[in-house]
Design an enzyme around this catalytic site. Structure first.
Site, PDB file in Angstrom:
ATOM      1  CG  ASP A 211      -1.529  -1.218   1.618  1.00  0.00           C
ATOM      2  OD1 ASP A 211      -1.433  -2.174   0.848  1.00  0.00           O
ATOM      3  OD2 ASP A 211      -2.148  -1.272   2.701  1.00  0.00           O
TER       4      ASP A 211
ATOM      5  CB  SER B  42      -1.673   0.852   5.593  1.00  0.00           C
ATOM      6  OG  SER B  42      -0.992   0.160   4.589  1.00  0.00           O
TER       7      SER B  42
HETATM    8  C1  FRU Z   1      -3.772  -3.810   2.682  1.00  0.00           C
HETATM    9  C2  FRU Z   1      -3.156  -4.201   4.019  1.00  0.00           C
HETATM   10  C3  FRU Z   1      -3.548  -3.227   5.120  1.00  0.00           C
HETATM   11  C4  FRU Z   1      -2.424  -3.366   6.095  1.00  0.00           C
HETATM   12  C5  FRU Z   1      -1.241  -3.562   5.199  1.00  0.00           C
HETATM   13  C6  FRU Z   1      -0.163  -4.447   5.730  1.00  0.00           C
HETATM   14  O1  FRU Z   1      -3.043  -4.304   1.607  1.00  0.00           O
HETATM   15  O2  FRU Z   1      -3.510  -5.518   4.372  1.00  0.00           O
HETATM   16  O3  FRU Z   1      -4.827  -3.468   5.660  1.00  0.00           O
HETATM   17  O4  FRU Z   1      -2.289  -2.262   6.920  1.00  0.00           O
HETATM   18  O5  FRU Z   1      -1.743  -4.096   3.986  1.00  0.00           O
HETATM   19  O6  FRU Z   1       0.923  -4.475   4.868  1.00  0.00           O
END
Ligand code: FRU
Length: 487
Positions: free
Chosen positions: A43, A103
């Site tokens: 992300d 994230s």
């Molecule tokens: C989305 C996610 C988020 C999380 C992050 C971990 O792709 O699963 O919900 O914070 O990636 O890398």
């Protein structure tokens, strides 16, 4: 150069140097997309305009193409085109984020950039503990973490799937929205409020009239633009009938009146997908000084193996896109700055009658292609890109049912077979324009000035460079422009 410890899935210095070498020797490295130096990118995080620069962070696992213990990696740019690599932004070095700096987003205040993220911690029994945390960046780029979480636990009724804080300025103070899952295993979004970005009060669940079977909402993003309230999120576990999508997970949005900050109601009820391609997830937006709402997405999906895995890296971000609202729907178009990347130009008006048109000047791998339809009687119009004898990626429009379709069944190395090779979208007003950004291993296709977009990774042979236009069952007159892009 970084090396980790075993706790964060680290590897020795020698092993890391080997990994770097492997990545450098990889085919399919992108030329104008943000991609990881090694390991896995997911992300986009903490997007901001701050102190004269655009800042992008992204979820990063350094030591291989897997979802290990995540860091935030940091880049900045003056123009959204040339990116300066600033290395690690946040590392998983506290007990509350020991299993990942997950994230989050950012907010400017008093000359500082506040970075909100989810601390992912697992205890000895591998039970997850999620908290919402803060780090602060100053004008020299120093980033300091707070030593304890802002929100240490999920509220009552919510499981440990509680993450991805996005902060914005509401009418009555700062608001934070997080993705969450209820004890009933249904997805939701939670709202917190603060006057100083430090002390946060739980207001409750966002009340949305949209009904879904999704079991978790990841990466929610709420903003208001041109009098509309827009909620972007990634609902996991939707039934296929709910969206008609074959992707494992997807990103979509609800659009309505601005949310009522007292009652937490939001009347957006019709769910729309944000992107119709194969590889698009966890987008995030921010407002830039020109008042534009800019989006970056992750051009990838979880739980899928990609061909670059064997070269020690995976994924990239999308190019930056400007969001606007037209006729009650979101449009995505590349930011204007992308035009600065244009180099040699070719321009041609062509008329095809039940035939194909091909010219070496339209061949390539790193280019922008703009096709404007001047007249179409043909039942089918096709643009085949990154083609050679064995390979092609096909964009096909059929006039009868007004469907535009992207076919990657012959795009090169096959992957994600379980999810099919076709993606489609309906164009209510017919096809007027196709704009393609082709990079070494991706295509971003914008139809009718952003009415529909398709983002996809492809892994073709280096020599698959041909472009072929075909009209079937009638004629197509089109103006075609192509620019090689700076590499
Ligand atoms: C989305 C996610 C988020 C999380 C992050 C971990 O792709 O699963 O919900 O914070 O990636 O890398």
């Amino acid at each position: 150069m970084i090396t980790g410890n075993t706790k964060s899935g680290g590897i020795s210095k020698e092993e890391y140097l080997d990994l770097e070498k492997k990545v450098q020797n990889s085919p399919w490295r992108q030329s104008f997309h943000i991609q990881p130096v090694t390991g896995l990118l997911n992300d986009p995080n903490g997007l901001a305009w701050y102190n004269g620069f655009y800042h992008v962070f992204y979820q990063w696992f350094p030591f291989g193409p897997v979802h290990g213990t995540k860091y935030w990696y940091h880049l900045r740019s003056r123009d959204l085109i040339y990116w300066e690599d600033l290395g690690i932004g946040l590392a998983p070095d506290q007990s509350f984020d020991s299993h990942g700096v997950y994230s989050g987003s950012s907010m400017r205040k008093d000359g500082l950039l506040y970075l909100f993220y989810t601390g992912n911690h697992r205890d000895d029994d591998w039970v997850r503990h999620s908290s919402q945390c803060l780090a602060v960046m100053d004008q020299e780029g120093r980033i300091v973490k707070m030593t304890s979480p802002l929100i240490p636990d999920p509220p009552a009724g919510i499981t440990e799937h509680f993450r991805d804080p996005k902060v914005w300025k509401g009418k009555t103070g700062y608001l934070m929205i997080t993705g969450a899952q209820k004890l009933s295993q249904t997805g939701t979004a939670l709202i917190y409020q603060s006057s100083d970005l430090i002390q946060w009060d739980y207001l409750g669940e966002l009340k949305v009239s949209w009904k879904t079977k999704a079991y978790m909402w990841e990466c929610p993003d709420y903003f208001e633009t041109e009098g509309h309230g827009i909620l972007i999120m990634c609902p996991q576990g939707m039934e296929k009938e709910e969206s008609g999508n074959s992707n494992i997970y997807e990103a979509g949005y609800l659009i309505g009146n601005p949310m009522n900050e007292e009652t937490l109601t939001f009347d957006g009820s019709r769910y729309e997908r944000l992107d119709y391609g194969f590889d698009f997830y966890a987008p995030q937006t921010f407002l830039d000084p020109l008042g534009r709402r800019i989006l970056f997405g992750w051009m990838g999906l979880p739980e899928i193996l990609y061909p670059t895995d064997r070269y020690g890296w995976a994924h990239c971000l999308t190019i930056p896109r400007e969001l606007t609202v037209v006729n009650g729907r979101l449009r995505q178009n590349p930011v204007k700055e992308m035009e600065q990347m244009r180099r040699e130009a070719v321009c041609e008006t062509i008329l095809m009658e039940d035939e194909s048109y091909q010219d070496v000047r339209f061949y390539g791998r790193h280019y922008e292609l703009l096709v404007q339809i001047m007249d179409q009687t043909a039942g089918v119009f096709e643009i085949s890109v990154r083609q050679n004898k064995q390979e092609q990626t096909m964009i096909r429009y059929s006039r009868n049912d007004q469907m535009i379709c992207v076919d990657r069944s012959a795009s090169g190395e096959v992957f994600a077979e379980d999810y099919g090779f076709l993606r489609k979208a309906k164009l209510e007003g017919g096809l007027k324009e196709v704009r393609i950004f082709s990079d070494e291993s991706s295509l971003e296709i914008f139809i009718n000035q952003g009415e529909v977009s398709f983002s996809l990774r492809i892994f073709p042979h280096r020599l698959s460079e041909e472009t072929v236009f075909t009209a079937r069952e009638g004629s197509v007159k089109a103006s075609i422009q192509k620019w090689n892009l700076r590499v």
